[in-house]
Design an enzyme around this catalytic site. Structure first.
Site, mmCIF file in Angstrom:
data_model
loop_
_atom_site.group_PDB
_atom_site.id
_atom_site.type_symbol
_atom_site.label_atom_id
_atom_site.label_comp_id
_atom_site.label_asym_id
_atom_site.label_seq_id
_atom_site.Cartn_x
_atom_site.Cartn_y
_atom_site.Cartn_z
ATOM 1 N N CYS A 78 -0.436 8.011 -3.208
ATOM 2 C CA CYS A 78 -0.641 7.055 -2.125
ATOM 3 C C CYS A 78 -1.295 7.703 -0.904
ATOM 4 C CB CYS A 78 0.696 6.440 -1.713
ATOM 5 S SG CYS A 78 1.391 5.338 -2.959
ATOM 6 N N ARG A 101 3.895 4.918 16.937
ATOM 7 C CA ARG A 101 2.498 5.337 16.994
ATOM 8 C C ARG A 101 1.781 4.734 18.201
ATOM 9 N NH1 ARG A 101 0.047 3.456 11.933
ATOM 10 N NH2 ARG A 101 2.001 2.421 11.415
ATOM 11 N N LYS A 141 0.822 -1.212 0.000
ATOM 12 C CA LYS A 141 0.000 0.000 0.000
ATOM 13 C C LYS A 141 0.858 1.264 0.000
ATOM 14 C CE LYS A 141 -0.729 0.203 5.053
ATOM 15 N NZ LYS A 141 -0.105 1.492 5.309
ATOM 16 N N ASP A 142 2.146 1.156 0.372
ATOM 17 C CA ASP A 142 3.040 2.312 0.394
ATOM 18 C C ASP A 142 3.721 2.560 -0.947
ATOM 19 O OD1 ASP A 142 2.518 2.691 3.095
ATOM 20 O OD2 ASP A 142 4.228 1.474 3.740
ATOM 21 N N ARG A 161 -6.966 9.053 3.921
ATOM 22 C CA ARG A 161 -8.059 8.130 3.609
ATOM 23 C C ARG A 161 -8.842 7.778 4.864
ATOM 24 N NH1 ARG A 161 -8.465 2.966 4.661
ATOM 25 N NH2 ARG A 161 -6.270 2.917 5.278
ATOM 26 N N ARG A 162 -8.147 7.436 5.935
ATOM 27 C CA ARG A 162 -8.817 7.102 7.190
ATOM 28 C C ARG A 162 -9.513 8.327 7.787
ATOM 29 N NH1 ARG A 162 -3.463 3.789 9.039
ATOM 30 N NH2 ARG A 162 -4.020 1.761 8.109
ATOM 31 N N ARG A 216 2.121 10.113 13.182
ATOM 32 C CA ARG A 216 3.182 9.651 12.291
ATOM 33 C C ARG A 216 4.148 8.752 13.025
ATOM 34 N NH1 ARG A 216 5.162 12.313 8.294
ATOM 35 N NH2 ARG A 216 6.309 10.356 8.103
#
Length: 305
Positions: A235, A150, A80-81, A126-127, A144
């Site tokens: 992305c 995190r 996904k990155d 997105r979230r 981040r």
């Protein structure tokens, strides 16, 4: 190919787990390899949101350079990155079997206790967009760092919760019991999948890596990334996509969201797997026709995509 395949990876706990997983799989197939950790800009620059860094592939750029310089032979990424367009001379070598695709909310209080007012942490647009679409009165703060960083920040702040990808926490055994599965949230394209890339002209290494490829995951992530690419979203853009194979059929859901979550356009399709070529582009075009084009124009101005 060198006698020993040099595996480039970020040096976070999760990235090293993924690289070692590839190393173990290669060993089972009779190939020797060694891990070469490289720190990425995405890990070093933690005081700015991802979309402000102005770099496509912020977590992959350093490894791309290491491959092009001949420092490593392959690189392992959370798929996904990875930008939908790979650098010249670098190609997809294998997509590993997919893990959990869901996002999850780690919380200190029960969700029902902060249904009206809450502060939720995430570094993902997105979230953020999908959360605000569902809970418009909530406050979103930027989060981040690697998984461990995190998790530590969540414990040290008075936030109501933070959103993580389930796959990453599960891989390094850090998923707590106190979590909620966000089954209504459309995941990032290729979430839960691992990608191995190699140099295009290194045919012997590519042949070794191809043994790790998972057919179904490759098909699904190709559809999702085609959807992302057709929308021309980076992305970090608020775009979600998920394709799932069920025997002879592919079910796809995709969504495009405004940054504030007030506007969204979604699409769902179920087709025979034999007809899935071009499905991602088709769904993206439908999104654009149904109001997504206006959202993308505004996003490009806001994010300088």
């Amino acid at each position: 190919m060198n006698n020993v395949i040099r595996i480039g990876t970020r040096d976070s706990e999760l990235a090293l787990w993924q690289a070692n997983h590839v190393k173990d799989l290669l060993a089972k197939n009779g190939f020797e390899s060694v891990i070469v950790p490289v720190k990425s800009d995405g890990d070093l620059i933690l005081d700015k949101p991802l979309h402000e860094l102005g770099i496509t592939g912020v977590f992959t750029k350093t490894l791309d350079v290491a491959m092009l310089n001949g420092t490593v032979d392959i690189a392992v990424h959370s798929m996904k990155d990875v930008p939908t367009k790979l650098p010249k001379n670098i190609v997809k070598a294998a997509v590993l079997p997919r893990a959990n695709t869901f996002d999850i909310l780690l919380h200190k209080d029960k969700p029902k206790e902060f249904a009206k007012h809450a502060t939720i942490a995430t570094g993902s647009l997105r979230r953020k967009a999908q959360w605000l679409n569902r809970y418009p009165k909530h406050t979103i703060v930027d989060l981040r760092g690697n998984v461990n960083t995190r998790l530590e920040k969540l414990q040290n702040n008075d936030w109501s919760g933070a959103i993580f990808a389930a796959a990453g926490l599960e891989r390094i055994n850090l998923k707590p019991q106190n979590h909620t599965v966000l089954d209504w949230m459309i995941p990032a394209p290729a979430q839960g999948a691992m990608l191995v890339v190699a140099m295009e002209n290194d045919k012997s290494t590519r042949k070794a890596i191809e043994t790790l490829n998972d057919y179904e995951t490759d098909i699904c992530t190709t559809i999702e990334r085609e959807f992302l690419s057709t929308l021309e979203g980076g992305c970090t853009a608020p775009i979600g996509a998920l394709a799932v194979i069920d025997i002879d059929y592919v079910t796809f859901i995709g969504g495009l969201f405004s940054l504030d979550g007030k506007h969204k356009v979604t699409v769902e399709k179920r087709i025979l797997i034999e007809n899935c070529e071009g499905l991602g582009a088709l769904c993206a075009q439908e999104i654009l026709k149904e109001g997504g084009e206006e959202i993308m124009i505004k996003l490009k101005k806001e994010l300088s995509l």
